[in-house]
Design an enzyme around this catalytic site. Structure first.
Site, PDB file in Angstrom:
ATOM      1  N   ASP A 148       0.862  -1.181   0.000  1.00  0.00           N
ATOM      2  CA  ASP A 148       0.000   0.000   0.000  1.00  0.00           C
ATOM      3  C   ASP A 148       0.901   1.233   0.000  1.00  0.00           C
ATOM      4  O   ASP A 148       1.977   1.228   0.594  1.00  0.00           O
ATOM      5  CB  ASP A 148      -0.910   0.012   1.229  1.00  0.00           C
ATOM      6  CG  ASP A 148      -2.034  -1.013   1.136  1.00  0.00           C
ATOM      7  OD1 ASP A 148      -2.436  -1.344   0.010  1.00  0.00           O
ATOM      8  OD2 ASP A 148      -2.503  -1.479   2.189  1.00  0.00           O
ATOM      9  N   ASP A 192      -6.788  -1.404  -4.778  1.00  0.00           N
ATOM     10  CA  ASP A 192      -7.923  -1.063  -3.913  1.00  0.00           C
ATOM     11  C   ASP A 192      -8.872  -0.101  -4.609  1.00  0.00           C
ATOM     12  O   ASP A 192     -10.092  -0.224  -4.501  1.00  0.00           O
ATOM     13  CB  ASP A 192      -7.435  -0.437  -2.601  1.00  0.00           C
ATOM     14  CG  ASP A 192      -6.585  -1.378  -1.771  1.00  0.00           C
ATOM     15  OD1 ASP A 192      -6.753  -2.611  -1.886  1.00  0.00           O
ATOM     16  OD2 ASP A 192      -5.743  -0.876  -1.003  1.00  0.00           O
TER      17      ASP A 192
END
Length: 167
Positions: free
Chosen positions: A126, A144
């Site tokens: 991330d 995402d």
């Protein structure tokens, strides 16, 4: 039941191309974040007043839920990703809605992007950190975003366009 199971449909090439594009773009960005720019060594990199790049390793699922430190937990999450990806693909094979196909392809591309991370790194890369004033969002990635946009399209089609309502 398995006799009627189809693995390719009229729009499968479209779904494969769009999901593949999302997967490749996601993985190229993550490769750059981890191996080229080495964000882990530099910490937070401001991009805009409300957006930073930072390397965060997520051993869980969305929002950092269900963190898995053990190898078995990580294998379970990777297996779940594979099962979900297969289910999304089979759903897309039967879909006749162009909007739904776009949504499924985006979700599939995102799922595969995070799934590749789980296999390669044992966790998800991330790197996007969104914040405004005192509001701070969790750190996320392109995969995402693809999943959320795909899900939003599904909700839009279902609620706004009325797909699935009884006639």
């Amino acid at each position: 039941m398995l006799k009627n199971l189809r693995f390719w449909g009229n729009s499968s090439s479209f779904v494969l191309k769009l999901a593949g594009f999302g997967l490749v773009l996601d993985q190229l960005i993550k490769y750059w974040i981890v191996h080229v720019h080495e964000f882990g060594a530099f910490g937070l990199t401001p991009v805009l007043p409300f957006l930073d790049l930072v390397l965060v390793w997520n051993k869980g699922i969305s929002y950092g839920l269900f963190q898995q430190e053990s190898l078995m937990g990580q294998i379970f999450l990777a297996g779940f990703t594979v099962a979900a990806s297969i289910a999304l693909w089979l759903w897309s094979v039967r879909s006749t809605s162009r909007i739904e196909l776009w949504a499924l392809a985006l979700i599939l591309g995102g799922a595969l992007g995070n799934g590749v991370d789980r296999v390669v790194y044992g966790k998800v890369v991330d790197y996007i950190y969104f914040h405004v004033g005192t509001f701070s969002w969790y750190v996320f990635n392109l995969a995402d975003v693809l999943i959320v946009v795909g899900a939003a399209i599904m909700v839009f089609e279902s609620i706004i366009l009325g797909k699935g309502k009884d006639s």
